[in-house]
Design an enzyme around this catalytic site. Structure first.
Site, mmCIF file in Angstrom:
data_model
loop_
_atom_site.group_PDB
_atom_site.id
_atom_site.type_symbol
_atom_site.label_atom_id
_atom_site.label_comp_id
_atom_site.label_asym_id
_atom_site.label_seq_id
_atom_site.Cartn_x
_atom_site.Cartn_y
_atom_site.Cartn_z
ATOM 1 N N HIS A 104 40.169 33.387 31.888
ATOM 2 C CA HIS A 104 40.887 32.720 32.971
ATOM 3 C C HIS A 104 40.181 32.860 34.311
ATOM 4 O O HIS A 104 40.387 32.051 35.209
ATOM 5 C CB HIS A 104 42.305 33.272 33.095
ATOM 6 C CG HIS A 104 43.138 33.098 31.863
ATOM 7 N ND1 HIS A 104 43.528 31.866 31.394
ATOM 8 C CD2 HIS A 104 43.645 34.010 30.991
ATOM 9 C CE1 HIS A 104 44.249 32.014 30.293
ATOM 10 N NE2 HIS A 104 44.328 33.300 30.022
ATOM 11 N N HIS A 129 39.261 39.433 41.621
ATOM 12 C CA HIS A 129 38.907 38.293 40.782
ATOM 13 C C HIS A 129 38.886 37.026 41.637
ATOM 14 O O HIS A 129 39.264 37.043 42.808
ATOM 15 C CB HIS A 129 39.902 38.149 39.624
ATOM 16 C CG HIS A 129 41.307 37.924 40.065
ATOM 17 N ND1 HIS A 129 42.212 38.954 40.261
ATOM 18 C CD2 HIS A 129 41.978 36.790 40.388
ATOM 19 C CE1 HIS A 129 43.364 38.470 40.669
ATOM 20 N NE2 HIS A 129 43.249 37.138 40.759
ATOM 21 N N HIS A 131 39.162 32.524 42.200
ATOM 22 C CA HIS A 131 39.778 31.244 41.860
ATOM 23 C C HIS A 131 39.014 30.121 42.548
ATOM 24 O O HIS A 131 38.502 30.291 43.666
ATOM 25 C CB HIS A 131 41.239 31.204 42.327
ATOM 26 C CG HIS A 131 42.127 32.197 41.647
ATOM 27 N ND1 HIS A 131 42.789 31.928 40.465
ATOM 28 C CD2 HIS A 131 42.444 33.477 41.979
ATOM 29 C CE1 HIS A 131 43.489 32.993 40.102
ATOM 30 N NE2 HIS A 131 43.299 33.947 41.007
ATOM 31 N N HIS A 148 40.800 37.562 45.184
ATOM 32 C CA HIS A 148 42.019 38.369 45.287
ATOM 33 C C HIS A 148 41.702 39.826 44.965
ATOM 34 O O HIS A 148 41.224 40.127 43.857
ATOM 35 C CB HIS A 148 43.089 37.865 44.315
ATOM 36 C CG HIS A 148 43.624 36.517 44.659
ATOM 37 N ND1 HIS A 148 44.324 35.733 43.757
ATOM 38 C CD2 HIS A 148 43.571 35.810 45.816
ATOM 39 C CE1 HIS A 148 44.665 34.599 44.350
ATOM 40 N NE2 HIS A 148 44.227 34.622 45.589
ATOM 41 N N THR A 215 50.029 35.053 40.606
ATOM 42 C CA THR A 215 49.765 33.616 40.481
ATOM 43 C C THR A 215 49.397 33.218 39.058
ATOM 44 O O THR A 215 49.015 32.079 38.816
ATOM 45 C CB THR A 215 48.644 33.177 41.444
ATOM 46 O OG1 THR A 215 47.419 33.831 41.076
ATOM 47 C CG2 THR A 215 48.997 33.511 42.884
ATOM 48 N N THR A 216 49.507 34.154 38.141
ATOM 49 C CA THR A 216 49.301 33.882 36.712
ATOM 50 C C THR A 216 50.482 34.453 35.938
ATOM 51 O O THR A 216 51.194 35.334 36.444
ATOM 52 C CB THR A 216 48.000 34.537 36.196
ATOM 53 O OG1 THR A 216 48.071 35.956 36.412
ATOM 54 C CG2 THR A 216 46.775 33.972 36.907
#
Length: 269
Positions: A104, A129, A131, A148, A215-216
């Site tokens: 992801h 991580h 995005h 993040h 957010t996941t």
């Protein structure tokens, strides 16, 4: 056959029947364990996209039913009225790291010992991580990417620091991380890197804060969100390198639902 023999057979049969019964109950339960929840397939597009996460598992229902979800659009915040609480105090240390492609995102796991302090609460850095594009927006504008930094305090509360990443000059630390990214779409790891996550922070630590969520999936709420106003830069090629692995791994903007967004004057050079 003696009575003792019959009794032993009955006991063995009873034990086997009980085991089978328990297995049946556990495997037929509609509420799956955490391990099983981790195996629920979700993605950012396709049939398991972000708009249906809440329907994929009972553990994901906050993704649909929650009213403090992230990310959000940071807008209509009066910077002249700074919150009374002060700056984020960063205490990031040099660390050995593990770079993971978890299917992801690219996640960098950090060793214990690096912390932030917000309102006299200390949180330990667990991982950071990426995005693309940025999950948050500032005044309706997204950035090319967002990183993040995920922290947790002793009470188990999460605090995330978000940093926007704009197209510009090459970032040396991002170059190191991209070179260490494992091949393939499944979780792979490498442990050959050492650096300080502080090198990924902008010099100005002014930030916005609000109460939000992961957010996941499972989209758990009660997360302290802190989005730095000043972005960092990465090169167009570095953005493309990430996009070639994850074309779009940003959750859509969520409703504010009356939440307040606070402005905090942070450290300046």
């Amino acid at each position: 056959m003696t009575n003792n023999s019959l009794w032993r057979k009955f006991c063995r049969f009873g034990t086997i029947s009980l085991i089978i019964f328990m297995i049946t109950i556990l495997t037929s339960s509609p509420h799956r364990s955490v391990a099983e929840t981790d195996q629920v397939h979700w993605e950012y597009s396709g049939e398991s996209n972000a708009y249906v996460w809440g329907l994929l598992s009972p553990e994901f229902e906050s993704c649909t039913l929650g009213n403090q979800q992230s990310p959000i659009n940071i807008t209509n915040v009066d910077s002249r009225q700074a919150a009374e609480s002060g700056e984020i105090k960063f205490n990031y240390q040099l660390s050995n790291v593990t770079v993971v492609n978890n299917g992801h995102t690219i996640q960098v796991n950090y060793e214990p010992g690096s912390t932030i302090s917000i309102d006299n609460q200390e949180y330990e850095l667990l991982q950071f991580h990426f995005h693309t594009p940025s999950e948050h927006k500032i005044d309706n504008q997204a950035s090319a990417m967002e990183v993040h930094f995920v922290h947790k305090n002793d009470a188990g509360k999460l605090a995330v620091v978000g940093v926007m990443m704009n197209s510009g000059v090459e970032n040396p630390l991002i170059a190191q991380i991209w070179q260490a990214v494992p091949d393939g779409n499944k979780a792979n790891q490498t442990k050959s890197m050492t650096f300080n996550a502080a090198d990924l922070l902008p010099s100005n630590k002014t930030y916005f804060s609000y109460e939000g969520s992961l957010t996941t999936p499972p989209c758990s709420e009660g997360v302290s969100w802190n989005l730095l106003l000043e972005p960092i830069e990465v090169s167009p090629q570095q953005i493309t390198t990430f996009e070639n692995i994850f074309h779009n791994n940003a959750r859509p903007i969520q409703a504010l639902n009356g939440r307040s967004i606070e402005f905090h004057q942070g450290q300046t050079p």
